[in-house]
Design a protein around this motif. Sequence first.
Motif, PDB file in Angstrom:
ATOM      1  N   ALA A  26     -31.930 -85.351 -19.441  1.00 45.35           N
ATOM      2  CA  ALA A  26     -32.542 -84.023 -19.491  1.00 45.35           C
ATOM      3  C   ALA A  26     -33.847 -84.060 -20.276  1.00 45.35           C
ATOM      4  CB  ALA A  26     -31.577 -83.027 -20.121  1.00 45.35           C
ATOM      5  N   PRO A  27     -34.963 -83.611 -19.701  1.00 43.37           N
ATOM      6  CA  PRO A  27     -36.232 -83.551 -20.423  1.00 43.37           C
ATOM      7  C   PRO A  27     -36.263 -82.336 -21.349  1.00 43.37           C
ATOM      8  CG  PRO A  27     -36.535 -82.720 -18.205  1.00 43.37           C
ATOM      9  CD  PRO A  27     -35.101 -83.194 -18.302  1.00 43.37           C
ATOM     10  N   GLN A  28     -37.434 -82.076 -21.929  1.00 47.79           N
ATOM     11  CA  GLN A  28     -37.552 -80.996 -22.910  1.00 47.79           C
ATOM     12  C   GLN A  28     -37.220 -79.620 -22.327  1.00 47.79           C
ATOM     13  OE1 GLN A  28     -41.537 -79.965 -24.298  1.00 47.79           O
ATOM     14  NE2 GLN A  28     -42.456 -81.032 -22.561  1.00 47.79           N
ATOM     15  N   SER A  29     -37.377 -79.444 -21.036  1.00 50.90           N
ATOM     16  CA  SER A  29     -37.054 -78.156 -20.425  1.00 50.90           C
ATOM     17  C   SER A  29     -35.584 -77.802 -20.586  1.00 50.90           C
ATOM     18  CB  SER A  29     -37.423 -78.164 -18.938  1.00 50.90           C
ATOM     19  OG  SER A  29     -36.736 -79.201 -18.256  1.00 50.90           O
ATOM     20  N   GLY A  30     -34.735 -78.799 -20.854  1.00 50.37           N
ATOM     21  CA  GLY A  30     -33.318 -78.548 -21.038  1.00 50.37           C
ATOM     22  C   GLY A  30     -32.994 -77.766 -22.308  1.00 50.37           C
ATOM     23  N   TRP A  31     -33.974 -77.612 -23.189  1.00 52.29           N
ATOM     24  CA  TRP A  31     -33.769 -76.858 -24.425  1.00 52.29           C
ATOM     25  C   TRP A  31     -34.199 -75.396 -24.303  1.00 52.29           C
ATOM     26  CZ3 TRP A  31     -30.716 -79.174 -27.660  1.00 52.29           C
ATOM     27  CH2 TRP A  31     -30.711 -80.581 -27.746  1.00 52.29           C
ATOM     28  N   ARG A  32     -34.733 -75.019 -23.172  1.00 52.74           N
ATOM     29  CA  ARG A  32     -35.330 -73.690 -23.037  1.00 52.74           C
ATOM     30  C   ARG A  32     -34.324 -72.580 -23.334  1.00 52.74           C
ATOM     31  NH1 ARG A  32     -37.908 -73.951 -17.849  1.00 52.74           N
ATOM     32  NH2 ARG A  32     -39.437 -75.226 -18.988  1.00 52.74           N
ATOM     33  N   ALA A  33     -33.127 -72.675 -22.766  1.00 52.84           N
ATOM     34  CA  ALA A  33     -32.131 -71.620 -22.975  1.00 52.84           C
ATOM     35  C   ALA A  33     -31.709 -71.546 -24.441  1.00 52.84           C
ATOM     36  CB  ALA A  33     -30.915 -71.855 -22.082  1.00 52.84           C
ATOM     37  N   THR A  34     -31.574 -72.700 -25.090  1.00 50.26           N
ATOM     38  CA  THR A  34     -31.210 -72.725 -26.507  1.00 50.26           C
ATOM     39  C   THR A  34     -32.267 -72.022 -27.350  1.00 50.26           C
ATOM     40  OG1 THR A  34     -29.916 -74.753 -26.319  1.00 50.26           O
ATOM     41  CG2 THR A  34     -30.836 -74.248 -28.475  1.00 50.26           C
ATOM     42  N   ILE A  35     -33.523 -72.339 -27.077  1.00 49.47           N
ATOM     43  CA  ILE A  35     -34.616 -71.732 -27.849  1.00 49.47           C
ATOM     44  C   ILE A  35     -34.700 -70.240 -27.569  1.00 49.47           C
ATOM     45  CG2 ILE A  35     -37.133 -71.688 -28.099  1.00 49.47           C
ATOM     46  CD1 ILE A  35     -37.066 -74.736 -27.717  1.00 49.47           C
ATOM     47  N   ASP A  36     -34.467 -69.837 -26.328  1.00 51.37           N
ATOM     48  CA  ASP A  36     -34.472 -68.404 -26.003  1.00 51.37           C
ATOM     49  C   ASP A  36     -33.400 -67.665 -26.815  1.00 51.37           C
ATOM     50  OD1 ASP A  36     -36.539 -68.703 -24.230  1.00 51.37           O
ATOM     51  OD2 ASP A  36     -35.274 -68.698 -22.432  1.00 51.37           O
ATOM     52  N   HIS A  37     -32.212 -68.265 -26.911  1.00 49.90           N
ATOM     53  CA  HIS A  37     -31.138 -67.644 -27.699  1.00 49.90           C
ATOM     54  C   HIS A  37     -31.502 -67.593 -29.179  1.00 49.90           C
ATOM     55  CE1 HIS A  37     -27.678 -66.853 -25.040  1.00 49.90           C
ATOM     56  NE2 HIS A  37     -28.139 -67.848 -24.300  1.00 49.90           N
ATOM     57  N   LEU A  38     -32.104 -68.654 -29.677  1.00 48.39           N
ATOM     58  CA  LEU A  38     -32.459 -68.697 -31.089  1.00 48.39           C
ATOM     59  C   LEU A  38     -33.520 -67.648 -31.410  1.00 48.39           C
ATOM     60  CD1 LEU A  38     -31.929 -70.215 -33.737  1.00 48.39           C
ATOM     61  CD2 LEU A  38     -33.741 -71.823 -33.079  1.00 48.39           C
ATOM     62  N   ARG A  39     -34.543 -67.564 -30.583  1.00 50.26           N
ATOM     63  CA  ARG A  39     -35.611 -66.582 -30.829  1.00 50.26           C
ATOM     64  C   ARG A  39     -35.085 -65.157 -30.665  1.00 50.26           C
ATOM     65  NH1 ARG A  39     -40.985 -68.348 -27.718  1.00 50.26           N
ATOM     66  NH2 ARG A  39     -41.877 -66.837 -29.184  1.00 50.26           N
ATOM     67  N   ARG A  40     -34.124 -64.968 -29.769  1.00 49.11           N
ATOM     68  CA  ARG A  40     -33.535 -63.638 -29.604  1.00 49.11           C
ATOM     69  C   ARG A  40     -32.792 -63.229 -30.865  1.00 49.11           C
ATOM     70  NH1 ARG A  40     -30.443 -64.545 -25.161  1.00 49.11           N
ATOM     71  NH2 ARG A  40     -32.392 -64.607 -23.971  1.00 49.11           N
ATOM     72  N   ARG A  41     -32.099 -64.193 -31.479  1.00 51.84           N
ATOM     73  CA  ARG A  41     -31.408 -63.886 -32.730  1.00 51.84           C
ATOM     74  C   ARG A  41     -32.419 -63.425 -33.784  1.00 51.84           C
ATOM     75  NH1 ARG A  41     -26.164 -66.282 -33.415  1.00 51.84           N
ATOM     76  NH2 ARG A  41     -26.485 -66.273 -35.665  1.00 51.84           N
ATOM     77  N   TRP A  42     -33.546 -64.093 -33.845  1.00 56.47           N
ATOM     78  CA  TRP A  42     -34.567 -63.735 -34.829  1.00 56.47           C
ATOM     79  C   TRP A  42     -35.225 -62.394 -34.479  1.00 56.47           C
ATOM     80  CZ3 TRP A  42     -37.023 -69.272 -34.551  1.00 56.47           C
ATOM     81  CH2 TRP A  42     -36.164 -70.176 -35.191  1.00 56.47           C
ATOM     82  N   ASP A  43     -35.540 -62.201 -33.201  1.00 53.36           N
ATOM     83  CA  ASP A  43     -36.218 -60.973 -32.779  1.00 53.36           C
ATOM     84  C   ASP A  43     -35.349 -59.741 -32.974  1.00 53.36           C
ATOM     85  OD1 ASP A  43     -38.396 -62.460 -32.081  1.00 53.36           O
ATOM     86  OD2 ASP A  43     -37.933 -62.518 -29.935  1.00 53.36           O
ATOM     87  N   GLU A  44     -34.043 -59.935 -32.927  1.00 51.32           N
ATOM     88  CA  GLU A  44     -33.131 -58.796 -33.077  1.00 51.32           C
ATOM     89  C   GLU A  44     -32.802 -58.506 -34.538  1.00 51.32           C
ATOM     90  OE1 GLU A  44     -29.850 -59.882 -30.640  1.00 51.32           O
ATOM     91  OE2 GLU A  44     -30.870 -59.377 -28.748  1.00 51.32           O
TER      92      GLU A  44
END
Length: 342
Positions: A40-58
């Motif tokens: 898996a290339p770096q794009s495989g982390w996209r969902a993880t980062i989206d969840h992490l940033r959502r935690r911060w944004d909320e």
Amino acid sequence: MSETIRLPHKPDAPLSYQFVPGQGPLSTTHLIVYLNGLIAPQSGWRATIDHLRRRWDEGGSRSANHPALLTYDRYGQGGSARDPADDQHGGSHDIREVVADLHVLAQEIRRTKMIKDADASNEDDGAAAADQVPKPKLIFVANSIGCVIGRFYAQTYPGSTAALLFLDSNIANSDQVSLFPDPDAPGFDPHVLLPPDSTVADLRRTRAGYAAHFHPSAPNPEHLDRRNIISLLPLSDGPPLRGAEPDEGTGPRITVVGHDWATFAEEGLRGSMNVPEGLTNRYVNPPWAAYNEGLARLTSADRARGPVIATGCGHFIQKDDPALVAELTDDLLRNIEADSAA
């Protein structure tokens, strides 16, 4: 959007990366680096980062104080060029080359991104001297062979690494094939050594499949030669890792996560190698669990967590449960923040 960077020692080979700026004090003192597996290339982390940033944004506890995030494709992966070192080493490169490249990449990200961000936020004179932005303490979030890379980085550069989140680490001290008994070995007894759902033919096929796909000598698109990893990291639980300041004497924070045994066995059965679940559950899952237990001992007991079993997840935990990975990352940051305040 992905960008490219050219490392000073390999100027003709661009690396593809993505950088997300941090916020608050942790934005200049720490950097989260995501380390890919072989597939898996770096794009495989996209969902993880989206969840992490959502935690911060909320409005999570890290909304105003979190490190920058970095994903990248290693040389030979995804959008990155092939490693120029391959031409000097018979067509491949090893983990020592990967770790050295990562060290330079971290320095370049600090110079081109983190110092730039600090300059932009300096309201007094609009510029911050480079020596005012410390070398970031690294936090590795890694999967599979990426865990081995992160661990070897922390070992090679003592004091550089604040935390490691191991997501189903590759068993670095095994050739993978010898996890299974050899049906041609003297004294092999199929009635004793084979689970009810498996035949000798299944065992031979499984060993051949593991040799072709997972043995350290097996080729891969990245041209990463893994044959010396067993000698570089012969033990799961040593040598102990040294943490970043102010925790050099106690080691980095480490969270170890393992796959769900049943899910992993099911995936092996459904996959191209069609490995009987009994073989996986008898010969792969137990030594993998023991290896994970060793990884948790690379730091002091009070700074280790796990092994945690990622329920319902196979080998690619960041794909199967990105929310869990975000939660565990945030937990590490909470502890790091507490360490800094102590």
